[in-house]
Design a protein around this motif. Structure first.
Motif: not given
Lengths: 84, 540
Positions: A37-40, A45-48, A50-51, A54-55, A57-58
């Motif tokens: 997941y380490d990519k843009t 909604w504007g979130f890369p 990567f971010y 992970q949300f 995933l939670i």
């Protein structure tokens, strides 16, 4: 080894516990698999990626843990039934 | 100084103080026993446990430090999110066993369990000392969290003593109600703390991005600001005089990100304060249910981390990155709500500080005082000693932060994570098998402690000569990984090799005080003898 006897005497639920452990493997392994997941892109909604991934995933691991919890209730009930 | 914000902060602090003292009357019991004072009578249900454990694991320092690293341009700081995802399945699987065996034998601390399992006071002592030295700087960092808020609020005067006075008062009050109410105090205050934090963060992540132009804008501003920083400072970065900034984890840091998440997750529930939170629950089901419910806090933590980026986008300029989020509140919120934000962080420091000092005090009482000096100490005496030690621990933390440098506390906290993970083989592996030999465990622990401390000391950063980073090159490679993980591998290797040798030599492994059934016992389990009476002193 001593844990063999620790697990077995009253346990009918071994199969269920295997299932519970299997369900709990992805929430441990996927967050640690960083290259996944380490990519843009794609962004959401504007979130890369990567971010937002992970949300996500939670949420997914919370759902899997809830399922594991419900299964553990069934497993406990089975074990208790075995004693009576 | 922002009058309205400070008044709100003081008001909320007073509310919490009243609650802290009133907590002694809640679920009234004789607070002169360690089970009652130090574990809240082992009777907390899911609802309380959720607030207590959540309030305990997600500390004020986390709320300050995680966005601070993001603000400072290190996306690796976001490892806090995978770390708090990974930790719950592990808690789900491991900790109910610890709960059961502790309940069966009246264990109050993880070191109690190790001592009983391996028949070794020395190993128990090693676990206890590790717990205490790892927890002490953690408490100090909670103070740092309060300090940051007070500074941004413009609280206190400019001269030395007056400046520190608000912090001293806050901590004296905290010490007083922890002394009188024990674990009940943080359990009650955690309600207020978490409610405040949730309100502040939800408002912040909806209102602030909207105000600065949407998430899209936040991320693109951060990206361009970091890129221009890297361009301007290319020379310094190449010469290792400055660190490059990255908006997502750079590929070279993927191992670092992964090992920080894994090492921290494994270390988290070895901390005495998380064990204290877990042992205070009333049955195994509460722990499992909470493992499924606590990720709500992880979501919150992820959002808080992103506040660091919002601060960049909102043009917050602070020299100390730790002030970025409080400063963001100050700049962007109406005064009264900024006050609520300050209070959320400051009160957020009190809950973990209380639990940590209780946990450290319990370790001292059970595994040093009782184990070595007063084997026959009554439960009353143990509770008395624990109460006093909790005061000493907090005083020590205060002196630490005020007299020594703040970066010293941060360095030690970094070491604390490295150290505490080294108790994992004795505690968690011990929950499943007794194959590891007690002396092998001790040797593995010692080797890893020495290695971890030495390597951490050796790490330089652009601003510090020593303890500059939690990462170090993995032996024989150029890959940076979390030092705790490398030390942990060494720990396991030494333990395994020595176990084989000691077993071959038939060195006495000691007598196990626990039996297999102890690890799966529950309160309403027909197999459990009606021994579990919360009012009965532990080890009577």
């Amino acid at each position: 080894m001593s844990q063999e006897s620790a697990r077995s005497p009253h346990r009918r639920s071994t199969g269920l516990w295997v299932l519970i452990v299997l369900i709990l493997i992805p929430p441990v392994v996927i967050p640690l698999w960083v290259p996944l997941y380490d990519k843009t892109d794609p962004t959401l909604w504007g979130f890369p990626f990567f971010y937002w991934f992970q949300f996500l995933l939670i949420l997914c691991s919370a759902i899997l843990t809830v399922i594991a919890y419900l299964l553990s209730l069934v497993a406990d009930r089975k074990d208790r039934g075995a004693d009576r | 100084m922002n009058g309205v914000a400070v008044s709100v902060l003081i008001f909320l602090f007073l509310v919490v103080t009243v609650l802290g003292f009133a907590a002694a009357r809640w679920r009234r019991a004789d607070l002169n026993s360690l089970d009652e004072w130090g574990l809240g009578g082992r009777g907390f249900g899911s609802f309380i446990a959720w607030f207590l454990i959540g309030g305990d694991l997600y500390t004020a320092y986390t709320f300050v430090a995680v966005p601070a690293t993001m603000y400072a341009g290190s996306a690796v700081g976001f490892f806090a999110v995978p770390y708090t995802i990974v930790v719950y399945p592990l808690i789900f699987l491991f900790l109910p066993r610890l709960w059961s065996v502790s309940h069966r034998h009246g264990y109050v601390t993880p070191a109690d369990f190790v001592e009983g399992r391996y028949n070794s006071k020395t190993l128990g002592l090693a676990v206890a000392i590790t717990g205490i030295v790892a927890t002490a700087p953690y408490i100090a960092l909670q103070l740092v969290g309060i300090q940051v808020v007070l500074q941004v609020a413009g609280f206190g005067g400019s001269s030395g003593f007056v400046k520190d006075l608000p912090l001293i008062i806050a901590f004296v009050v905290l010490a007083a109600y922890t002394y009188s109410s024990g674990l009940r105090a943080p359990a009650v205050i955690a309600f207020v703390k978490d409610t405040l934090i949730y309100i502040v963060i939800i408002v912040a992540v909806i209102y602030l991005p909207h105000k600065v132009g949407g998430w899209d804008h936040v991320f693109s501003t951060v990206q361009s600001s970091f890129a221009s920083f890297n361009k301007q400072n290319a020379g310094a970065i190449a010469a290792k005089q400055a660190s490059g900034k990255a908006f997502i984890t750079p590929p070279i840091a993927q191992w670092a990100y992964m090992s920080l998440a894994l090492g921290s997750a494994l270390a988290l529930f070895m901390y005495p304060h998380s064990v204290t939170g877990v042992l205070s629950t009333k049955n195994r089901g509460v722990i499992r249910r909470n493992a499924a419910l606590l990720p709500a806090y992880s979501f919150l933590l992820g959002l808080i981390a992103l506040l660091g980026f919002i601060a960049v986008a909102a043009g917050v300029k602070v020299t100390n990155p730790q002030q970025s989020v409080p400063q963001l509140f100050e700049n962007e919120f109406p005064s009264w709500f900024a006050g609520v934000g300050y209070a959320a962080i400051a009160i957020g420091a009190l809950v973990p500080a209380a639990i940590m000092s209780i946990a450290a005090a319990n370790l001292f009482t059970r595994n040093i005082y009782r184990a070595y000096f007063r084997p026959n100490a009554t439960p009353q005496e143990q509770a008395r000693v624990s109460k006093l030690v909790s005061l000493v621990v907090k005083l020590g933390a205060l002196v630490f932060v005020l007299a020594l440098s703040k970066s010293f506390a941060i360095n030690l906290q970094l070491l604390g994570g490295v150290w505490i993970l080294q108790t994992f083989p004795a505690i968690v592996v011990g929950l499943y098998t007794r194959w590891f030999h007690r002396w092998a465990l001790l040797a593995g622990w010692a080797a890893a402690m020495v290695y971890g401390t030495w390597v951490a000391y050796d790490q330089a950063s652009p601003v510090q000569k020593h303890f500059g980073s939690p990462l170090a090159k993995f032996p024989f490679t150029d890959t940076l990984v979390y030092i705790a993980c490398t030390a942990f591998i060494i720990n396991l290797l030494v333990t395994i090799v020595l176990t084989v040798i000691l077993r071959a030599l038939h060195v006495d492994p000691g007598v196990d005080a626990t039996s297999p059934g102890d690890y799966v016992a529950d309160v309403d389990d027909p197999r459990v003898e009606p021994e579990i009476d919360p009012h009965r002193p532990a080890h009577a």
